[in-house]
Design an enzyme around this catalytic site. Structure first.
Site, mmCIF file in Angstrom:
data_model
loop_
_atom_site.group_PDB
_atom_site.id
_atom_site.type_symbol
_atom_site.label_atom_id
_atom_site.label_comp_id
_atom_site.label_asym_id
_atom_site.label_seq_id
_atom_site.Cartn_x
_atom_site.Cartn_y
_atom_site.Cartn_z
ATOM 1 N N TRP A 154 0.802 -1.221 0.000
ATOM 2 C CA TRP A 154 0.000 0.000 0.000
ATOM 3 C C TRP A 154 0.839 1.277 0.000
ATOM 4 C CZ3 TRP A 154 2.010 2.125 4.253
ATOM 5 C CH2 TRP A 154 2.336 1.300 5.332
ATOM 6 N N ASN A 155 2.145 1.184 0.250
ATOM 7 C CA ASN A 155 2.907 2.428 0.408
ATOM 8 C C ASN A 155 3.154 3.150 -0.918
ATOM 9 O OD1 ASN A 155 4.648 0.287 -0.276
ATOM 10 N ND2 ASN A 155 6.410 1.298 0.642
ATOM 11 N N LYS A 178 -2.438 -9.164 -7.197
ATOM 12 C CA LYS A 178 -3.239 -8.944 -5.994
ATOM 13 C C LYS A 178 -2.721 -7.628 -5.414
ATOM 14 C CE LYS A 178 -4.353 -8.858 -1.618
ATOM 15 N NZ LYS A 178 -3.863 -7.743 -0.754
ATOM 16 N N PRO A 180 -3.150 -3.954 -3.128
ATOM 17 C CA PRO A 180 -3.572 -3.724 -1.743
ATOM 18 C C PRO A 180 -5.018 -3.264 -1.637
ATOM 19 C CG PRO A 180 -2.143 -1.960 -2.489
ATOM 20 C CD PRO A 180 -2.125 -2.991 -3.566
ATOM 21 N N SER A 232 6.990 -7.080 3.537
ATOM 22 C CA SER A 232 7.845 -7.338 4.692
ATOM 23 C C SER A 232 8.673 -8.604 4.506
ATOM 24 C CB SER A 232 6.990 -7.471 5.957
ATOM 25 O OG SER A 232 6.266 -8.691 5.939
ATOM 26 N N GLU A 253 11.264 -8.304 -3.129
ATOM 27 C CA GLU A 253 11.780 -6.999 -2.697
ATOM 28 C C GLU A 253 11.215 -6.758 -1.314
ATOM 29 O OE1 GLU A 253 11.804 -3.327 -1.607
ATOM 30 O OE2 GLU A 253 10.497 -2.954 -3.332
ATOM 31 N N CYS A 287 10.425 1.544 1.579
ATOM 32 C CA CYS A 287 11.341 0.425 1.843
ATOM 33 C C CYS A 287 12.799 0.860 1.816
ATOM 34 C CB CYS A 287 11.093 -0.701 0.852
ATOM 35 S SG CYS A 287 11.262 -0.218 -0.881
#
Length: 481
Positions: A154-155, A178, A180, A232, A253, A287
């Site tokens: 989502w970021n 897929k 967010p 994550s 990533e 990230c």
């Protein structure tokens, strides 16, 4: 700029925008207000089966399209993304919280990424290998790996989709993402540009829903031949294990916790401007965000004062409001995480130089924070904060800073500031990261590799290296008879 009304988001299956077969939806919440602004379709197994069948048929069609025609279609999509940049950016800010200026840069950068991959796809060449037997011909052929399953965060709702999508389409693969469910409208707007540009039905698909359910169904499915994930490290390890169990190629990533080394001879003003700007971009939910500031003790106090001034100069507010430079955190989970980081920092004796608290009671706003004199056992120096928190610690020798930078299992990005070429040489050789920026903020251009080492994942989402995981190398030898 005309205001854009947020609308409900559907699934994209076989070229059509559809509701979930079950009719199930999920609320979408504006992080600046905490109030629902729309709904997104929640895919179930029946929807995934339809999407997979479409991806298979789409792949069979798309792989036959010549590379120059695929590139032309992608360039049309890039042009549409540019035309719609303002509208897509407004959708993104409403659902994700980042300032409108940042959202617009993300969308316009997406168009650049599409164009670069479109052109790079035309340069996917095989080769002829001189044979040992002169009656034979040896060739190496590159072919698309097959339908791709992508999972994005989502970021950066558009950026993290477009890197994967562009590499897949450029190489002749079909693509099922897929995206967010917290930020669904901007990825949908991105894919709509590709549909409107003429990408055939089934070549691209978009679903939302329960992450665990969807990943556990898509990754083992025989239609899917390639998996790509941004998120994550713990989740990435689970998905990579599942992909490995079923012999699926994977690009991962994952988490960062990037070190910033500010050497004794650094330009402090430059370091604060570059690293400070990168730190608070997207409220630190990046990230590759600088998080562990390792500053030479001779300039540590000067650097800390300057970074505090930078942080206090940011305007926190609704991303749609003019002048906002730091928006809301994307969800309430981030507020909880930030509070935990600050509580632990105080407990272990660090100094909160500015910020360190939630702003107001409406929306997910958290003050830009600078923490000084951070012990090595502080949570913020061991676990990626993923928020607007900069943690500073001093050092005496550059080798000490490099050792600390490499101490953690992460290795996505790193930053350094120095005037010395000898230092640059040492940092380049010794820092265990996939990306290193020296004397500047991050510039993840599409032509440069983008990826990490160690627990930050493997594979690249930039540069020519990004296309290889989407390709199969076939060796062909023919004997003349």
């Amino acid at each position: 700029m005309a205001n854009v009304t947020y609308t409900d988001t559907q699934l994209l299956i076989d070229g059509e925008w559809v509701d979930a077969a079950s009719g199930k939806t999920i609320d979408v919440v504006n992080p600046a207000t905490g109030k629902p602004i729309g709904r997104v379709a929640h895919a179930g197994i029946a929807d995934l089966d339809r999407a997979l069948a479409a991806a298979q048929s789409g792949f069979e069609a798309w792989r036959k399209v010549p590379a120059h025609e695929r590139a032309a279609t992608m360039r049309k999509a890039a042009a549409l993304v540019r035309e719609r940049a303002d509208a897509i950016a407004q959708l993104m800010t409403q659902e994700q919280g980042k300032p409108l200026t940042e959202a617009r840069v993300e969308v316009l950068s997406a168009a650049d990424i599409i164009e670069w991959f479109a052109d790079e796809g035309r340069r996917v060449y095989g080769r002829i290998v001189p044979p040992r037997n002169l009656g034979a011909q040896q060739t190496v052929v590159k072919e698309p790996v097959g339908p791709v399953a992508a999972f994005t965060p989502w970021n950066f709702p558009v950026n993290q989709v477009v890197r994967k999508l562009s590499a897949a389409l450029a190489t002749g693969c079909s693509f099922l993402v897929k995206a967010p469910e917290e930020t669904p409208a901007s990825p949908a707007a991105l894919l709509r540009a590709f549909v409107d540009a003429g990408v055939p039905a089934g070549v691209i698909g978009l679903v939302y829903g329960d992450p665990a359910e969807i990943s556990s169904y898509l990754i083992p499915h025989p239609v899917i031949r390639k998996v790509t994930f941004t998120g994550s490290t713990p989740v990435g390890k689970q998905l990579a294990s599942l992909a490995g169990l079923h012999m699926k190629r994977a690009t991962m990533e994952l988490g960062g916790h990037a070190p910033v080394i500010v050497a004794e001879d650094a330009d402090v003003a430059l370091a604060v401007k570059a690293a400070g700007g990168a730190k608070f971009r997207n409220a630190g939910q990046v990230c590759i965000s600088p998080t562990r500031f390792l500053v030479h003790n001779s300039i540590r106090d000067e650097f800390t004062r300057a970074l505090v001034k930078h942080a206090e100069g940011l305007k926190v507010g609704n991303g749609l409001e003019e002048g906002t430079t730091l928006g809301a955190l994307a969800n309430p989970r981030r507020l909880t995480a930030m509070a935990s980081v600050i509580d632990n920092a105080r407990k272990v004796g660090a100094s909160i130089e500015t910020g360190g608290e939630r702003i107001g009671s409406e929306g997910n706003f958290f003050a830009p924070t600078v923490i000084a004199n951070v012990p090595l056992d502080a949570d913020v120096f061991n676990n990626e904060p993923f928020g607007p928190v900069a943690a500073i610690r001093g050092f005496d020798k550059l080798e000490e800073a490099i050792a600390e930078a490499n101490r953690l299992p992460f290795g996505l990005a790193g930053y350094a500031f120095t005037r010395s070429f000898a230092n640059v040489h040492l940092l380049t050789q010794r820092l265990e990261v996939g990306m290193l920026w020296i004397n500047q903020p991050a510039t993840p251009w599409p032509e440069m590799p983008f990826g990490g080492v160690k627990d930050s994942g493997y594979g690249s989402e930039g540069g020519p290296e990004a296309l290889e995981p989407y390709l199969v190398t076939k060796s062909v030898t023919v004997m003349a008879v």
